[in-house]
Design an enzyme around this catalytic site. Structure first.
Site, PDB file in Angstrom:
ATOM      1  N   LYS A 172      -0.841  -4.182  -3.254  1.00  0.00           N
ATOM      2  CA  LYS A 172      -2.096  -3.644  -2.725  1.00  0.00           C
ATOM      3  C   LYS A 172      -2.271  -2.241  -3.310  1.00  0.00           C
ATOM      4  CE  LYS A 172      -5.264  -1.942  -0.206  1.00  0.00           C
ATOM      5  NZ  LYS A 172      -5.373  -0.608  -0.768  1.00  0.00           N
ATOM      6  N   SER A 228       0.785  -1.213   0.000  1.00  0.00           N
ATOM      7  CA  SER A 228       0.000   0.000   0.000  1.00  0.00           C
ATOM      8  C   SER A 228       0.824   1.275   0.000  1.00  0.00           C
ATOM      9  CB  SER A 228      -0.978  -0.038   1.170  1.00  0.00           C
ATOM     10  OG  SER A 228      -1.986   0.912   0.978  1.00  0.00           O
ATOM     11  N   ASP A 265      10.211   5.476  -9.913  1.00  0.00           N
ATOM     12  CA  ASP A 265       9.835   6.101 -11.182  1.00  0.00           C
ATOM     13  C   ASP A 265      10.630   7.371 -11.456  1.00  0.00           C
ATOM     14  OD1 ASP A 265       8.054   4.121 -11.735  1.00  0.00           O
ATOM     15  OD2 ASP A 265       6.262   5.386 -11.720  1.00  0.00           O
TER      16      ASP A 265
END
Length: 479
Positions: free
Chosen positions: A312, A287, A298
């Site tokens: 998740k 999460s 990224d």
């Protein structure tokens, strides 16, 4: 049990719910009123990410509505008042007790850790004390959970413990209090390598992270390892604010609601930490921890080391109901800044490493650490004096010592793979070099799917590993 992923609103708390993030509503089903049932039905029909409509829920109880969604969404949950309180305390890493962590071995229940400033510390309880009795009742033969649950209790109440300290028994009475578990810790391992562990993202985790980061930088840190293993998540804002130390401006995560609309979570007025950063993750990282790791990966702000994370990728909002109960509803899915999906996929590591101690060694080596000391005592395992959770402890058998293969490979900076044909492991320290440790040669053991190498056989081939085993303390050194 932790829960993850909040954004705060006036009427709701937005979560990215953690693994196992379900507290049972128990007897509440039978006592629900028509009013509360209607409120739940309207909230699900208005907000649930599946797009389910009120009409599809008509005539169903709260339990039936939750069950209808459970197959695809285990994170939508109804809370009674008491369960909501427990949920909030869990989220903030709060509980009522004495402030000590317990463990269990062949001798019984022992004190594994005493938290600073806790009632336990003030009463004189110490690490390695054994719990003999709780309120005069013997702890012998009881499970760890049974003993811990007896010690826990309401704020201000007292609990009497009988302990065994190095063979001497003594009684102590401790007044229980509210304990907030520390969820951010840090160390400077060398004059330049920092390590920070984030257990969860509570409301003050971002502030604690900032304080620890500032301290490490003041001490001259030039590389950083952030440990998110077993971090089930927490408040989205905390993870977002932590990311702003590494990303100056951009999208922290994309979110997609039931209508497919993207409401990106933005980072503005951030900064850039100009040091190499490595994020540790494992299969239990979920999460909000996946949000943070995905964003740093990224943007090229960090390399991820470890194993593929849990996956998740949904967010929940907690809505208060008119009787003080609440409904946690999955309202959005999220993606990384480059629109990579997380739900059911997880974050893929840049550097794959399995095994708890091995992962940490690998990340610290990437950060520039070259000297390692692993110490395995009766209860603790430490790596360069940092306590680590290591399920695969050494095996002593017939006068020989066996250590998890992945740990040994990581210590010497080698790659490792299983060779099914020879029923053994291959260690590759450099291109073209290979050492084999096979079951048939007596240099390897298998236990519960994990391989362990005989230390005598290992240091015959890799003398750079120095080790001693005496007085129930195994020490492994690489210099």
């Amino acid at each position: 049990m932790a829960f993850t992923g909040f954004r705060k609103f006036k009427t709701a708390l937005l979560l990215a719910a953690a693994i196992g993030g379900v507290l049972p509503a128990s007897a509440a089903w039978a006592q629900e009123s028509a009013q509360i049932t209607q409120e739940v039905r309207e909230l699900l029909g208005q907000y649930h990410v599946s797009g389910i409509k009120d009409s599809q829920l008509k005539g169903k109880s709260i339990e039936e509505m939750i069950d209808l969604l459970k197959k695809k969404d285990p994170y939508t949950v109804y809370f009674t008042k008491e369960e909501l309180k427990k949920f909030t305390n869990n989220l903030e890493s709060n509980y009522y007790g004495i402030g000590a962590q317990m463990g269990m071995d062949e001798q019984g229940i022992y004190v594994d850790k005493v938290f600073e400033g806790s009632p336990a510390e003030k009463s004189g309880l110490k690490k390695e004390d054994y719990i003999v009795k709780v309120e005069g009742v013997s702890a012998q033969g009881k499970s760890l959970d049974e003993v811990v649950n007896t010690i826990l209790g309401p704020d201000g109440t007292k609990v009497k413990l009988t302990i065994d300290r190095e063979g001497k028994k003594m009684d102590m009475t401790i007044t229980r209090g509210m304990i907030q578990m520390p969820n951010v810790t840090s160390y400077l391992l060398t004059p330049s390598i920092g390590y920070m562990d984030i257990d969860s993202f509570s409301s003050d985790s971002d502030e604690l992270f900032q304080a620890h980061l500032d301290a490490l930088q003041e001490m001259g840190m030039t590389s950083l390892v952030i440990d998110l293993r077993d971090n089930l998540g927490g408040l989205v804002e905390s993870a977002q604010n932590i990311a702003s130390n590494f990303v100056e401006q951009g999208v922290f995560a994309h979110t997609k609601n039931r209508d497919g609309q993207d409401n990106p979570i933005e980072i503005t007025k951030g900064s850039k930490l100009n040091v190499p950063v490595y994020v540790l993750m494992n299969e239990n990282s979920a999460s909000a921890s996946e949000m943070l790791a995905g964003a740093l990966q990224d943007y090229g702000a960090a390399k991820v080391v470890g194993m593929q994370s849990y996956g998740k990728g949904s967010m929940q909002s907690v809505y208060s109901l008119s009787d003080g109960s609440a409904l946690k509803v999955t309202i959005e899915e999220y993606l990384t800044p480059s629109l990579k999906p997380v739900n059911g996929v997880g974050i893929h590591p840049d550097v794959k490493s399995d095994g708890y101690t091995a992962q940490m060694i690998t990340a610290l080596r990437k950060a520039g650490l070259t000297e390692f000391r692993v110490e395995v005592g009766k209860h603790d395992v430490t790596l360069n004096q940092i306590e680590v959770t290591e399920p695969h402890r050494p095996i002593r058998e017939k006068g020989q010592v066996y250590v998890a293969s992945r740990t040994l490979a990581a210590l010497i900076g080698a790659d490792i793979e299983w060779n099914q044909g020879i029923q053994g492991v291959e260690i590759h320290l450099s291109p073209g070099s290979k050492s084999t440790f096979a079951l048939s040669a007596g240099s390897l053991l298998l236990k519960d799917g994990t391989s362990y190498i005989n230390l005598d056989k290992f240091d015959d081939k890799y003398p750079q590993l120095q080790w001693t085993d005496a007085n129930n303390l195994l020490q492994l050194d690489i210099e």
